[in-house]
Design a protein around this motif. Sequence first.
Motif, PDB file in Angstrom:
ATOM      1  N   PHE A  17       0.825  -1.216   0.000  1.00  0.00           N
ATOM      2  CA  PHE A  17       0.000   0.000   0.000  1.00  0.00           C
ATOM      3  C   PHE A  17       0.857   1.264   0.000  1.00  0.00           C
ATOM      4  O   PHE A  17       0.475   2.264  -0.604  1.00  0.00           O
ATOM      5  N   PHE A  85      -6.041  -7.524   0.751  1.00  0.00           N
ATOM      6  CA  PHE A  85      -5.551  -8.341  -0.362  1.00  0.00           C
ATOM      7  C   PHE A  85      -4.275  -7.665  -0.851  1.00  0.00           C
ATOM      8  O   PHE A  85      -4.307  -6.483  -1.210  1.00  0.00           O
ATOM      9  N   VAL A  87      -0.024  -8.424  -2.612  1.00  0.00           N
ATOM     10  CA  VAL A  87       1.092  -9.255  -3.076  1.00  0.00           C
ATOM     11  C   VAL A  87       2.360  -8.411  -2.943  1.00  0.00           C
ATOM     12  O   VAL A  87       2.318  -7.182  -3.163  1.00  0.00           O
ATOM     13  N   LEU A  91       6.601  -8.699  -7.198  1.00  0.00           N
ATOM     14  CA  LEU A  91       6.030  -9.981  -7.638  1.00  0.00           C
ATOM     15  C   LEU A  91       4.598  -9.804  -8.140  1.00  0.00           C
ATOM     16  O   LEU A  91       3.912 -10.778  -8.456  1.00  0.00           O
ATOM     17  N   GLN A  92       4.133  -8.560  -8.186  1.00  0.00           N
ATOM     18  CA  GLN A  92       2.750  -8.300  -8.597  1.00  0.00           C
ATOM     19  C   GLN A  92       2.604  -8.468 -10.111  1.00  0.00           C
ATOM     20  O   GLN A  92       3.576  -8.359 -10.848  1.00  0.00           O
ATOM     21  N   GLY A  93       1.386  -8.729 -10.537  1.00  0.00           N
ATOM     22  CA  GLY A  93       1.084  -8.820 -11.973  1.00  0.00           C
ATOM     23  C   GLY A  93       1.479 -10.156 -12.581  1.00  0.00           C
ATOM     24  O   GLY A  93       1.484 -10.296 -13.806  1.00  0.00           O
ATOM     25  N   ALA A  94       1.793 -11.149 -11.754  1.00  0.00           N
ATOM     26  CA  ALA A  94       2.252 -12.447 -12.276  1.00  0.00           C
ATOM     27  C   ALA A  94       1.309 -13.582 -11.894  1.00  0.00           C
ATOM     28  O   ALA A  94       1.690 -14.751 -11.949  1.00  0.00           O
ATOM     29  N   GLY A  95       0.082 -13.256 -11.459  1.00  0.00           N
ATOM     30  CA  GLY A  95      -0.908 -14.304 -11.213  1.00  0.00           C
ATOM     31  C   GLY A  95      -0.999 -14.800  -9.777  1.00  0.00           C
ATOM     32  O   GLY A  95      -1.838 -15.653  -9.471  1.00  0.00           O
ATOM     33  N   ILE A  96      -0.178 -14.266  -8.882  1.00  0.00           N
ATOM     34  CA  ILE A  96      -0.245 -14.707  -7.472  1.00  0.00           C
ATOM     35  C   ILE A  96      -1.549 -14.225  -6.844  1.00  0.00           C
ATOM     36  O   ILE A  96      -2.245 -14.967  -6.140  1.00  0.00           O
ATOM     37  N   ALA A  98      -4.406 -13.642  -8.184  1.00  0.00           N
ATOM     38  CA  ALA A  98      -5.577 -14.402  -8.651  1.00  0.00           C
ATOM     39  C   ALA A  98      -5.767 -15.653  -7.792  1.00  0.00           C
ATOM     40  O   ALA A  98      -6.894 -16.002  -7.420  1.00  0.00           O
ATOM     41  N   ALA A 117     -13.636  -3.195  -0.429  1.00  0.00           N
ATOM     42  CA  ALA A 117     -13.222  -1.819  -0.700  1.00  0.00           C
ATOM     43  C   ALA A 117     -11.995  -1.903  -1.586  1.00  0.00           C
ATOM     44  O   ALA A 117     -10.949  -2.403  -1.161  1.00  0.00           O
ATOM     45  N   SER A 119      -8.828  -0.629  -3.935  1.00  0.00           N
ATOM     46  CA  SER A 119      -7.866   0.456  -4.117  1.00  0.00           C
ATOM     47  C   SER A 119      -7.964   0.943  -5.563  1.00  0.00           C
ATOM     48  O   SER A 119      -8.804   0.478  -6.334  1.00  0.00           O
ATOM     49  N   ARG A 123      -4.536  -3.559 -11.234  1.00  0.00           N
ATOM     50  CA  ARG A 123      -4.447  -5.024 -11.085  1.00  0.00           C
ATOM     51  C   ARG A 123      -5.558  -5.531 -10.169  1.00  0.00           C
ATOM     52  O   ARG A 123      -6.170  -6.571 -10.415  1.00  0.00           O
ATOM     53  N   ARG A 127      -8.898  -8.027 -11.057  1.00  0.00           N
ATOM     54  CA  ARG A 127      -9.197  -9.217 -10.245  1.00  0.00           C
ATOM     55  C   ARG A 127     -10.649  -9.178  -9.755  1.00  0.00           C
ATOM     56  O   ARG A 127     -11.360 -10.173  -9.813  1.00  0.00           O
ATOM     57  N   TYR A 128     -11.075  -8.052  -9.229  1.00  0.00           N
ATOM     58  CA  TYR A 128     -12.420  -7.967  -8.638  1.00  0.00           C
ATOM     59  C   TYR A 128     -13.497  -8.120  -9.707  1.00  0.00           C
ATOM     60  O   TYR A 128     -14.504  -8.795  -9.500  1.00  0.00           O
TER      61      TYR A 128
END
Length: 282
Positions: A17, A85, A87, A91-96, A98, A117, A119, A123, A127-128
């Motif tokens: 964050f 939620f 990551v 390492l973000q944006g690589a499917g973790i 999901a 809520a 952000s 990404r 997902r949402y």
Amino acid sequence: MTEADVPTAERISDDAFFALDTANQLPSAPAPRRRSPEHRAAWTARTRGFLGSDPGGSWVAERDGEVVGFATGFRREEVWCLATFAVRPGLQGAGIGAQVLDAAAAYGDHLPRGMLAASVDPRALRRYHQAGFRLHPQLTLRGAVDRSALPAASDVRDGGPGDLAWMDELDRALRGGPHGPDHERLLAAGRLVVTVDRSGYAYTNGAVLALLAARDEDVARTLLGACLADAGERYEVPHVTSANYWAVEVALAARMDVVAQGFLGLRGMAPPAPYVHHGALL
Ligand SMILES: CC(C)(COP(=O)(O)OP(=O)(O)OC[C@H]1O[C@@H](n2cnc3c(N)ncnc32)[C@H](O)[C@@H]1OP(=O)(O)O)[C@@H](O)C(=O)NCCC(=O)NCCS
């Protein structure tokens, strides 16, 4: 997620964050800050509370034996809520994300309603949306409060544990589930203001509105007015959907600023009103 994972999850969440807030800083907003020790302790206690009330509701992702992402969630009767939620940055944006979100959401799949809520991270929004949530834009009302324009704060008093039963009933009507065990955290973090006739309540700490629920808009205006009357130099009302325009009117009358910020993600329900949700306890 187990008790032992909570400190690592807390670090990942603060890192993620802080990075997001730094990348999206508005010129008018204060510079993003790392969590204080008090905020870290409150985050940790709240997350342990979720593990206690909802074992099976929170999940971590591991890579090479190390926690790299997580999602925490809980059920309150008819409604499933996603609390946090994140990551690890890098390492973000690589499917973790999901994978952990799917695991956490499965815990509430059978319930008719869902809340989260969101952000401003694109990404997170992908997902949402793919998890079946509709994204409702939100406003944040903030700034110095001109008290001369506030509605009279009559018919309100401080609330306490004896009020929780009727407050839970109001939450059932507004969002499909009570706050139940979450009131303990909310009570610990600030002041509870209720109307004398038990038609609404608000949690406030003098700087931020944490949660407000009311039977009708007049009650909601009275409660927000009481929170503003009690505010320090500046006050912030986050998480205001367009269904709660009464709050925008009160804030503009008090000469506060209005900025667009984040989304309320919902499944199986319309934006609750008159209601200003909590970011994690919704
Ligand atoms: C939101 C978050 C938890 C998602 O986890 P993640 O591992 O990054 O998510 P995933 O890789 O599984 O999914 C990301 C999606 O966005 C897409 N994406 C990746 N980078 C992107 C970018 N820079 N801009 C837009 N979309 C992007 C991916 O392709 C994927 O979409 P797809 O499945 O349709 O292809 C993570 O990015 C994070 O911690 N963000 C900061 C904290 C935050 O905002 N948390 C959400 C709180 S509400």
